[in-house]
Structure formats: structure tokens, C-alpha cells
Design a protein around this motif. Structure first.
Motif, PDB file in Angstrom:
ATOM      1  N   GLY A  99       0.877  -1.230  -0.114  1.00  9.86           N
ATOM      2  CA  GLY A  99      -0.052  -0.146  -0.066  1.00  9.86           C
ATOM      3  C   GLY A  99       0.691   1.126   0.145  1.00  9.86           C
ATOM      4  N   GLY A 100       2.145   1.144  -0.505  1.00  7.88           N
ATOM      5  CA  GLY A 100       2.832   2.443  -0.563  1.00  7.88           C
ATOM      6  C   GLY A 100       3.385   2.894   0.461  1.00  7.88           C
ATOM      7  N   GLY A 101       3.346   1.919   1.787  1.00  5.10           N
ATOM      8  CA  GLY A 101       3.941   2.295   3.229  1.00  5.10           C
ATOM      9  C   GLY A 101       3.063   3.356   3.670  1.00  5.10           C
ATOM     10  N   ALA A 102       1.806   3.524   3.285  1.00  6.65           N
ATOM     11  CA  ALA A 102       0.819   4.612   3.637  1.00  6.65           C
ATOM     12  C   ALA A 102       0.457   4.317   4.990  1.00  6.65           C
ATOM     13  N   LEU A 103       0.250   5.286   5.875  1.00  5.01           N
ATOM     14  CA  LEU A 103      -0.179   5.111   7.387  1.00  5.01           C
ATOM     15  C   LEU A 103      -1.537   5.104   7.422  1.00  5.01           C
ATOM     16  N   GLY A 104      -1.824   4.118   8.095  1.00  5.46           N
ATOM     17  CA  GLY A 104      -3.395   4.068   8.497  1.00  5.46           C
ATOM     18  C   GLY A 104      -3.485   3.656   9.958  1.00  5.46           C
ATOM     19  N   ARG A 105      -4.759   3.430  10.370  1.00  6.96           N
ATOM     20  CA  ARG A 105      -5.143   3.106  11.873  1.00  6.96           C
ATOM     21  C   ARG A 105      -3.935   2.192  12.352  1.00  6.96           C
ATOM     22  N   LEU A 143      -5.080  10.506   9.718  1.00  5.69           N
ATOM     23  CA  LEU A 143      -4.764  11.607  10.304  1.00  5.69           C
ATOM     24  C   LEU A 143      -4.721  11.624  11.834  1.00  5.69           C
ATOM     25  N   SER A 144      -5.679  10.765  12.390  1.00  4.16           N
ATOM     26  CA  SER A 144      -5.652  10.584  13.796  1.00  4.16           C
ATOM     27  C   SER A 144      -4.242   9.788  14.119  1.00  4.16           C
ATOM     28  N   GLY A 145      -4.021   8.941  13.176  1.00  6.54           N
ATOM     29  CA  GLY A 145      -2.777   8.107  13.480  1.00  6.54           C
ATOM     30  C   GLY A 145      -1.609   8.829  13.435  1.00  6.54           C
ATOM     31  N   TYR A 146      -1.355   9.853  12.292  1.00  9.33           N
ATOM     32  CA  TYR A 146      -0.206  10.692  12.582  1.00  9.33           C
ATOM     33  C   TYR A 146      -0.091  11.508  13.815  1.00  9.33           C
ATOM     34  N   TYR A 176       6.831  14.856   8.901  1.00  5.02           N
ATOM     35  CA  TYR A 176       6.774  15.466  10.019  1.00  5.02           C
ATOM     36  C   TYR A 176       7.249  14.639  11.221  1.00  5.02           C
ATOM     37  N   SER A 177       6.968  13.194  11.206  1.00  5.45           N
ATOM     38  CA  SER A 177       7.743  12.644  12.307  1.00  5.45           C
ATOM     39  C   SER A 177       9.198  12.623  12.509  1.00  5.45           C
ATOM     40  N   PRO A 178       9.581  12.297  11.119  1.00  7.84           N
ATOM     41  CA  PRO A 178      11.181  12.397  11.279  1.00  7.84           C
ATOM     42  C   PRO A 178      11.829  13.691  11.667  1.00  7.84           C
TER      43      PRO A 178
END
Length: 517
Positions: A99-105, A143-146, A176-178
């Protein structure tokens, strides 16, 4: 009764599905580009056989706008704990093939749970970033996950070291996390980091910009200052990470991994006397001094390509870990400007929270003059250096090599700013301003009335240096611990570090100071 073979077979099948996440075709395509898989990256980081994976079977069935249900094994990220050089380290590696390494829950929960474990256990976190950003299909949950991850980044800041490797795409919110971690290492090829891509920039501003102008390792290391190290490839990124880790404690209640030599050597290094030019205005590269000061000339420079007028990095001095901060007269005469002030202040604050002594090498004519600097806020940025040094409670050893003028003298950790010991070379000049400038202000009439104004100015400047800027004058006023030969520097600094390692300093109770950001 023995466990059912069918259950064991089912377990093995599920493990194989997780291990093969992304599929052979995608992995082969990445290998052609010189990219390791997410698992291979962790295998390169950890001592073989020590990795314990968290959440191997965790995944989220993602409904693609109601049209199709997709399964993301591991939810696009591998998390766990292993050993690096005998010490436990928590790490995650995003999998771009899923999934492109995309961030989910679930992706977010795995990283957040890893952070919670690392903070409770007092171990560093290393993140290998390769993600297209938020998983659009999950909407506000992504977004909540980020937000959950960012919150952990901030909670962990100053508690455990955080190192980020940018080994692929790191776009949008993923960047932003890095940025909230302590050190960023980015590969020269196959990696990009940005908030808005070229299309968004053009749509919003009308400007045309290619990724090479703002998203590459070179752009971030030399222009924006977002990246601390450029790695030639992923193997090099892992090597830099391990080297950096070798200087850091596992958490903020431990000392760094000192390896003190059995005996402190006070042997003189005659070659150090030859480095500094006799002319105080002549440039020289401070890396020459650092190479002779530290063990085996082994210096890990941080932010090497950014604000080169200030050099910062880690080394050992007779076995003791130290953070080195040094003006570099070979670049912009060693002045402090906006970027170098930011660079220095952040490095000092990192050293302070992780109990790393600071050694400062001074040769500074002042803050960088100029309209752009003044309008850009050099006052605010320069004040960060003052704040960082004054608030640091770790051992602070300062060596004044040549010029130490004005407020910049204070900003480079003078005794008044909390230096525990200050050594000055005979070539040191400590004054409000340089001798030439001072005599022009103080002796205008005398110079004008002289038959040879230039000769008179030179004579008065020499007199001013001897009477007002001499290191012996500062030593007489207890502003300098001792005036030493350059050849004695390594031994004296080593002894000063040993004598201050037991330093304890209590400050007024408060949540935190308000640094001029």
C-alpha cells in the motif's frame, strides 16, 4: 496430546504470507533500483538472530471507497526490538510494497505501541521511513494515526534518542515525524522528503520547481538543514546509524558509552602549535585542531554540509564521549549567523539532555553583519546559542584559540555562561571588539594627529591587544582557568573532562525555559 500439526501448518502459512508481503514482483523491481526490502533493512541493522517482531499478524482490511477490499499484511510497517552492538534498540521499517507504506490506523498503532514500549524500557528508537503519506481510504483515522505518532515523538524527545533514516519516499504528513526526531539520515538516491510536491506548489503559487531543488538529500543537508547526514546507499545509512549510536546513551538517565583510558596522558602534541597562523586574521580549517584533539582523529561530524562556519559532532577524548562545537575560520571567518546559531543550539541541547559533555573551540570575530541577517532575526537566532549553553548542566569545557569578541564570545560558552573550565591559548584575544576597530573608536584624535596615521594605528592596536585583549588579562580576572600551549590542549581537556564527569547542578524548579524559537 501434542498440538495439532494442522495448527502449526496454519501458523507457518500465515507467517509466510506476512514475510512475503508486497509480492516477489514488487521486491524484484525495487532491487533493480538498489533498494532493500523493509525486512532486509532491519536485518542489516540488528545483530543476526536478535530481532523480536511486534505485530507480525496485525493488519487492517481497507475498504477502497466501497469498491474493493484490500488486505495489507503487517499494515505496511514492520516493528520490533533487536540488538545493536550489544544494546537493545526498538525499530520500525515502513514497507513501500504494501500500500505504498501509507499510514493507517493499525500502521500507526504498531509504531505508537513500539514507542510506548521503548520509553518504558529506556531504549532508543530507529525509524526507517519509506511512505507515501496518509492512507486516503482511511480518512480521518489516518490523520488521527499521524497525531498519535507525533505525540509519541514529542513524549520521547529528551527521554530516548530517536534516529530517522529516510530511505525512500517521505511525503506530506510522513515528513513531520522524522522532523521531530533527533537525527535524520537520508540516502543520496531513491529518497525524497517534502510536504508539497511540484504540482501542488505550482497550483498554489504558480512557481515551477523540480524535486531536485527541494526534496533530495543534498537540498535538505545543505540548504534547508533538515537532514544531518547523507548516506551513499542504504548500507551506508545503517553504518552511519550504528556509528552515531556508538556515542549515545540508551536513555536520559544513563551516561554515554564512555571508554576511559586507564591513565590520562598529558603528553604534549607539538604539531598542535603549528596549526594556528601567526596572523589572527588568516583563515585556517578547525578540522585540523579537532583531528589532533580527539582519539585517532575519529570525529563524526553532524550537519557537515549545513552552516559550515560552525562545526559540530561527536568524538572521544582519551576514551570519554564528548560533543564538539567549533568556529571554523575557513568559512565566513568563523562568524555566527542565523543558520549556524540554530545548528549549534540544537546540538548543545541534544548533548545536554543525554548527558554528553560539551567541548567548545573558539575563534570568533562576532556575529555575521549584514542587512539580511538583521532582518532575518539574527538577534533571536543568536540568542538560542546563549540560551542553550546557559541552560546546559553537563560538563562544559571551552578552549579559546584566537578571537573571542563581543557578544559572540559569550555565545561560545564563556565562564560567565557556565563553562566549568576555560583554557586560552597565548594567541587568544578576548575583547569587546578587535584591536583595529577598538583603537579607531578610542583614539580617533591621536591617529589623525600622527605624522603616519597607519603606523600609529598599528602601534595602538598592538598596545590594545597587550593591555586589554590579552588572555593573561582575562586570567587575572578569573575569566580563564589557565593559559596553555596549544600542544597541551588534548591532555588538559581530557583531564578537565575526567574531573567534571561527577558534576551535578540543580536549577530553579520549572516546567522548561522559553527558548527564543
Amino acid at each position: 496430546m501434542a498440538i495439532s500439526p494442522a495448527l502449526l501448518k496454519q501458523l507457518e502459512e500465515k507467517r509466510q504470507v506476512a514475510y512475503a508481503a508486497g509480492g516477489a514482483a514488487k521486491l524484484a523491481e525495487r532491487k533493480k533500483k538498489g533498494l532493500l526490502s523493509a525486512r532486509e533493512r532491519l536485518e542489516a541493522l540488528f545483530t543476526p538472530g536478535t530481532f523480536m517482531e511486534f505485530g507480525l499478524h496485525a493488519q487492517h482490511a481497507c475498504h477502497d471507497f466501497g469498491l474493493e477490499t484490500k488486505s495489507f499484511p503487517g499494515d505496511g510497517v514492520i516493528t520490533g526490538v533487536g540488538y545493536v552492538d550489544g544494546r537493545p534498540v526498538a525499530a520500525f521499517s515502513q514497507d513501500f510494497t504494501v500500500g505504498g507504506g501509507a499510514l493507517g490506523r493499525i500502521h500507526s498503532k504498531k509504531i505508537s505501541d513500539l514507542y510506548d514500549y521503548a520509553m518504558q524500557s529506556g531504549m532508543p528508537v530507529i525509524g526507517i521511513n519509506d511512505s507515501g503519506g496518509a492512507r486516503i481510504q482511511e480518512g480521518d483515522e489516518s490523520l488521527s494515526g499521524y497525531g498519535q505518532v507525533f505525540y509519541r515523538n514529542v513524549l520521547a524527545s529528551g527521554v530516548i534518542p530517536q534516529i530517522s533514516i529516510i530511505a525512500g519516499s517521505c511525503a506530506g504528513g510522513a515528513a513531520y515525524s522524522p522532523a521531530l526526531t533527533d537525527f535524520l539520515i537520508m540516502t543520496r538516491k531513491n529518497a525524497q522528503m517534502f510536504i508539497c510536491g511540484p504540482e501542488v506548489i505550482k497550483a498554489a503559487t504558480g512557481q515551477e520547481a523540480s524535486l531536485s531543488q527541494f526534496a533530495t538529500a543534498e537540498a535538505h543537508a545543505s540548504v534547508s538543514g533538515n537532514v544531518h547526514f547523507i548516506a551513499e546507499n542504504e548500507g551506508d545509512a545503517i553504518a552511519i546509524t550504528k556509528k552515531l549510536f556508538s556515542f549515545l546513551p540508551s536513555n536520559n538517565v544513563m551516561d554515554p558509552p564512555h571508554r576511559p583510558t586507564p591513565v590520562i596522558s598529558l603528553e604534549s602534541d607539538a604539531a598542535m602549535n603549528e596549526i594556528i597562523p601567526e596572523d589572527s586574521k588568516a583563515p585556517f580549517d578547525v578540522h585540523q585542531v579537532i583531528a589532533r584533539l580527539v582519539d585517532d582523529a575519529d570525529f563524526l561530524e553532524v550537519h557537515r554540509d549545513f552552516a559550515k562556519n560552525l562545526v559540530v559532532g561527536f568524538a572521544r577524548i582519551q576514551g570519554l564521549v564528548a560533543g564538539i562545537i567549533a568556529n571554523n575560520p575557513a568559512v565566513k571567518a568563523g562568524t555566527l549567523d542565523i543558520d549556524s546559531s540554530d545548528k549549534g543550539a540544537r546540538f548543545i541541547r541534544f548533548c545536554n539532555v543525554f548527558n554528553i559533555p560539551v567541548v567548545t573551540l573558539v575563534d570568533i570575530p562576532g556575529f555575521m553583519p549584514g542587512l539580511a541577517q538583521e532582518r532575518g532575526g539574527i538577534i533571536r537566532h543568536g540568542a538560542k546559542m546563549l540560551f542553550a549553553y546557559a541552560s546546559a548542566t553537563v560538563p562544559k569545557i571551552t578552549v579559546i584559540m584566537r578571537k573571542a569578541y563581543g557578544g559572540a564570545y559569550l555565545a561560545m560558552c564563556s565562564a560567565d555562561m557556565g563553562a566549568d573550565m576555560v583554557f586560552a591559548w597565548p594567541s587568544a584575544e578576548i575583547a569587546v571588539m578587535g584591536a583595529e576597530g577598538a583603537v579607531k573608536v578610542l583614539f580617533k584624535k591621536e591617529i589623525a594627529a600622527a605624522s603616519d596615521p597607519k603606523a600609529k594605528e598599528k602601534e595602538l592596536a598592538a598596545e590594545y591587544r597587550e593591555k586589554f585583549a590579552s588572555p593573561y588579562e582575562a586570567a587575572a580576572k578569573a575569566m580563564v582557568t589557565d593559559v596553555i600551549e596549544p600542544a597541551q590542549t588534548r591532555g588538559m581537556v581530557a583531564m578537565a573532562l575526567r574531573n567534571t564527569l561527577s558534576k551535578r547542578e540543580t536549577r530553579p524548579p520549572k516546567k522548561h525555559g522559553n527558548i527564543p524559537l
